[in-house]
Design an enzyme around this catalytic site. Structure first.
Site, short mmCIF file in Angstrom:
data_model
loop_
_atom_site.label_atom_id
_atom_site.label_comp_id
_atom_site.label_asym_id
_atom_site.label_seq_id
_atom_site.Cartn_x
_atom_site.Cartn_y
_atom_site.Cartn_z
CB SER B 35 -0.93 0.00 1.21
OG SER B 35 -0.17 -0.16 2.40
CB CYS B 36 4.40 1.89 0.95
SG CYS B 36 4.29 1.51 2.72
CB VAL B 37 3.22 5.70 -2.94
CG1 VAL B 37 3.76 6.42 -4.17
CG2 VAL B 37 1.78 5.30 -3.18
N GLY B 98 0.97 1.74 -4.02
CA GLY B 98 -0.39 2.15 -3.70
C GLY B 98 -1.43 1.07 -3.91
#
Lengths: 203, 163
Positions: B35-37, B98
């Site tokens: 989910s991190c970018v 993401g």
């Protein structure tokens, strides 16, 4: 059953007691499910900065086979059972009474065997925590994922990362005939569940 | 934590959650994203770049590692790159990550929020986004080469892409 651990503060001590009890129940359930083959120990409970999680858990960019259970609601969280490919295959084969499959694709039966393992383990933990906090936790149906371990962990950690720069890590060891297996349980409670656990034990 | 790989660095540096790293050829930067970018800034002429592993969209004034939040990560990267003579006018950006790893349900769509926040932060800094590999429900392993500016993206079950 529970190995000594280095605790940094009384809150973690409280949580260690809780997870030791839950791990005991999970180990008993796992032992029954695998016909005495697999047991668990709680090796460590501590808080670490978010930035150090991937390195601390040695996830790197390893591809893992995982079973995920979500506990919905504010008092909730995520529980993830992880295996490397070999360990996951061996467990599925053992449960199905078959040799380890040669096909790189997992069959539905193999996935089902692993998913059920995650369900049994997850429910043992959830039942132990439910008894303690007197609040019903309802896990989702478990589902099977093959992906980067760090990617899945990131999503699970979001609920804690929103409110804290540190995350709670409970390190669980899996053992087969005395030898350590490359399996892990990653349990990431929300801040509300964590608070409920601490309050229940303090009360 | 901020690391710089400008001098005497290994060939590839893994950038963990909430971390930023700067690299110049022949060094590379890598990250594993859910989910991190991953925000990449690249200065093609100087062949230097930075990668921030953004965890959450908005710091709301909260202290902590600058790269943890999209709104503070971009200014922090510009500051680090400025120390190496790279300024925003010569830079381009690429974004990856993401994902929503646990399906599309639930109110906490953090991957989507991270994408929006990173895009806004880059627009505010006046940096053009020239490559994107965003969203979906799979993890990504990315590798950034500051010599070419290429970001390779690998996901389980998909062929590698280059943005």
């Amino acid at each position: 059953m529970t190995a000594p651990t280095c605790l940094e503060n009384p809150r973690l001590d409280v949580l260690h007691h809780l997870f030791a009890s839950a791990t005991h129940d999970a180990s008993a359930a796992m032992c029954r499910w695998t016909d005495g083959l697999i047991t668990l120990t709680l090796d460590e409970v501590r808080e670490i900065p978010l930035e150090e999680v991937t390195e601390e858990l040695n996830l790197g960019d390893e591809l893992l086979t995982m079973v995920v259970l979500s506990l919905d609601g504010d008092i909730g969280g995520e529980m993830i059972l992880t295996f490397d490919e070999l360990n996951g295959r061996e467990l599925a084969a053992s449960l199905l009474g078959r040799p380890v499959g040669a096909n790189p694709q997992w069959t539905e039966l193999e996935k089902s065997a692993l998913t059920e393992t995650g369900n049994i383990l997850g429910c043992a933990y959830v039942n132990a925590i439910t008894r303690l906090i007197d609040h019903e936790l309802v896990p989702s149906a478990p589902y099977f994922i093959q992906d980067f371990g760090a990617s899945v962990l990131q999503q699970a950690l979001m609920a804690q990362a929103l409110t804290s720069d540190k995350v709670l890590i409970c390190r669980t060891g899996f053992h087969k005939a005395g030898a350590e297996l490359n399996w892990r349980v990653l349990f990431v409670p929300t801040a509300a569940l964590r608070g409920a656990m601490e309050n229940a034990l303090h009360g | 934590m901020t690391t710089s790989t400008i001098a005497a660095a290994p060939a590839a540096t893994q950038v963990g959650m909430g971390q930023t790293a700067v690299a110049q050829k022949p060094n590379r930067l890598t990250a594993v994203l859910g989910s991190c970018v991953g925000v990449v800034l690249h200065h093609p002429r100087l062949q230097v770049g930075a990668l921030a592993h953004v965890v959450l969209p908005d710091s709301s004034g909260r202290a902590g590692a600058a790269a943890k939040f999209a709104d503070s990560a971009v200014p922090h990267m510009l500051e680090l790159l400025g120390k190496h003579g790279a300024f925003p006018s010569g830079m381009v950006a690429k974004l990856a990550g993401g994902s929503c790893m646990f399906g599309s349900g639930g109110p906490l769509q953090i991957g989507e929020a991270n994408i929006k926040a990173a895009t806004l932060a880059l627009e505010a800094a006046g940096i053009k986004i020239v490559g994107r590999d965003l969203g979906g429900s799979c993890g990504r392993r990315i590798g950034f080469d500051p010599e070419t500016g290429q970001v390779t993206v690998e996901s389980v079950g998909l062929p590698p892409r280059v943005i």
